[in-house]
Scaffold this active site. Structure first.
Site, short mmCIF file in Angstrom:
data_model
loop_
_atom_site.label_atom_id
_atom_site.label_comp_id
_atom_site.label_asym_id
_atom_site.label_seq_id
_atom_site.Cartn_x
_atom_site.Cartn_y
_atom_site.Cartn_z
N LEU A 82 0.86 -1.19 0.00
CA LEU A 82 0.00 0.00 0.00
C LEU A 82 0.89 1.23 0.00
CD1 LEU A 82 -2.61 -1.02 2.76
CD2 LEU A 82 -2.96 -1.05 0.28
N HIS A 83 0.63 2.16 -0.92
CA HIS A 83 1.44 3.37 -0.93
C HIS A 83 0.66 4.63 -1.29
CE1 HIS A 83 1.33 2.64 -5.26
NE2 HIS A 83 1.77 3.86 -5.44
N ARG A 84 -0.56 4.47 -1.82
CA ARG A 84 -1.29 5.66 -2.25
C ARG A 84 -1.77 6.46 -1.04
NH1 ARG A 84 -1.48 5.86 -7.47
NH2 ARG A 84 -1.17 3.92 -8.62
N PRO A 85 -1.63 7.79 -1.11
CA PRO A 85 -2.00 8.63 0.03
C PRO A 85 -3.40 8.36 0.57
CG PRO A 85 -0.84 9.95 -1.60
CD PRO A 85 -1.04 8.58 -2.21
N ASP A 124 -2.29 -1.50 -4.04
CA ASP A 124 -2.89 -0.35 -4.72
C ASP A 124 -1.93 0.14 -5.82
OD1 ASP A 124 -0.93 0.91 -3.24
OD2 ASP A 124 -2.30 2.04 -1.96
#
Length: 370
Positions: free
Chosen positions: A209-212, A283
């Protein structure tokens, strides 16, 4: 001599340009009057991008690193514009080739056109239709000032045609990321944690997971992880995590014995984990491509995707960002009823060869002088 400047700004960009450079070198050995210069903008600082990173994937070291690291979106764009303009004035080129959808892609395309240099965009035409994503803005701007469009799917072609792009400038070639995947798949290797955690094929899951929208909103991140843990049976969850996200997890006191937050892994180690996982939860767009080609069930925690072929043909499903939507997909997974992927056209490991053939043909026809 036909000279091409190739731009990479982030770690995944190097995965995409590596096979193109290999194809250029093959063409040179056959006598093609073609040379390249690899420019790293330095957009993303990545401690894993050491000399061994380039050696492991047989990626040549960049000729120059512009070191445009950090800052806001605007600051980084401005930094790349200034630095790459100086670079291109010092080392002129017949063509600037950009890949993907990072800020460097857009900024370097803009510089090239202002200096009357042709632009080719690899992965042109993909769209999420989500303007809250910086990547979507980068795609739209880049494709509006590109001369030659290299696409991964028929849908990308259709997106470009809808925007009025000349069909003679669209080249459906496939996916260079898959060139890299297929070339290096025999070399995938287990990370140290494989033995440390006693992992077994099909008996764990991988999560990224990395999306803001998923990691910066603390309540959302907690709800997502709680749901995943609740519905993933007794399987270990391997979560290669960015240090910033790790701090949020610590602050939220998210601690489960099955949740293993680990440092980012090398390409060969990470894809070994993906290849042998029960499923991937992510994501990331690129991971959905790799999981689909390797036939691994993939759940995308987003409300949209710019890679719909991974859903229509691959093993990916769009779960959405509502944590409550996770359970039904987990139920399907544990009933062993997940859909089987089909081969995705042109994702065959030969994309880069096709790109270089097109570039040579364009050069021989004098298109670069138009």
């Amino acid at each position: 001599m036909y000279t091409i400047t190739i731009i990479a700004g982030a770690r995944p960009n190097f995965m995409k340009i590596a096979p193109i450079i290999h194809a250029i070198k093959d063409a040179q050995e056959r006598g093609a009057q073609l040379q390249y210069r690899l420019v790293h903008t330095g957009q993303h600082y990545d401690t894993n991008m050491s000399g061994s990173f380039f050696e492991q994937l047989q990626i040549p070291e960049p000729h120059v690193n512009l070191e445009c690291t950090g800052g806001t979106q605007a600051e980084q764009t401005a930094s790349i514009l200034v630095a790459f303009e100086k670079e291109l004035l010092k080392k002129p080129s017949d063509l600037v080739l950009v890949v993907g959808d990072v800020t460097s892609t857009m900024a370097c395309a803009l510089v090239a056109q202002k200096l009357h240099t042709k632009v080719a965009h690899v992965e042109a035409g993909i769209r999420s239709d989500d303007w809250t994503m910086p990547e979507e803005i980068n795609r739209l701007v880049t494709d509006s000032i590109t001369n030659y469009f290299f696409t991964t799917s028929e849908l990308a072609n259709a997106n470009l045609l809808k925007n009025g792009v000349d069909p003679n400038t669209i080249f459906y070639v496939g996916n260079t990321m898959i060139d890299t995947l297929l070339k290096h798949r025999p070399s995938f290797k287990p990370p140290a944690l494989w033995e440390q955690l006693g992992l077994e094929p099909q008996r764990y899951m991988v999560m990224t997971l990395h999306r803001p929208a998923n990691v910066d909103e603390e309540s959302q991140l907690k709800a997502m992880i709680d749901e995943i843990i609740t519905h993933s049976k007794d399987l270990p969850l391997i979560f290669p995590v960015h240090p910033r996200t790790a701090k949020i997890l610590e602050r939220l006191n998210i601690k489960y014995s099955r949740l293993h937050c680990v440092s980012p892994l090398s390409y060969l180690e990470f894809n070994y984990l993906v290849e042998h996982a029960k499923a991937v939860i992510t994501d990331s767009g690129g991971i959905t491509e790799e999981a689909s080609v390797m036939g691994v069930p993939c759940m995308t925690l987003r409300d949209n995707t710019e890679r719909p072929e991974t859903i229509t043909l691959g093993t990916n499903e769009l779960v959405g960002t509502n944590p409550k939507h996770i359970k039904p997909f987990m139920d399907i997974l544990f009933k062993d009823d997940w859909k089987e992927g089909k081969p995705i056209p042109m994702w065959d490991g030969k994309t880069s060869k096709r790109i270089v053939e097109v570039l040579l043909e364009l050069h021989s026809n004098g298109y670069h002088e138009d």
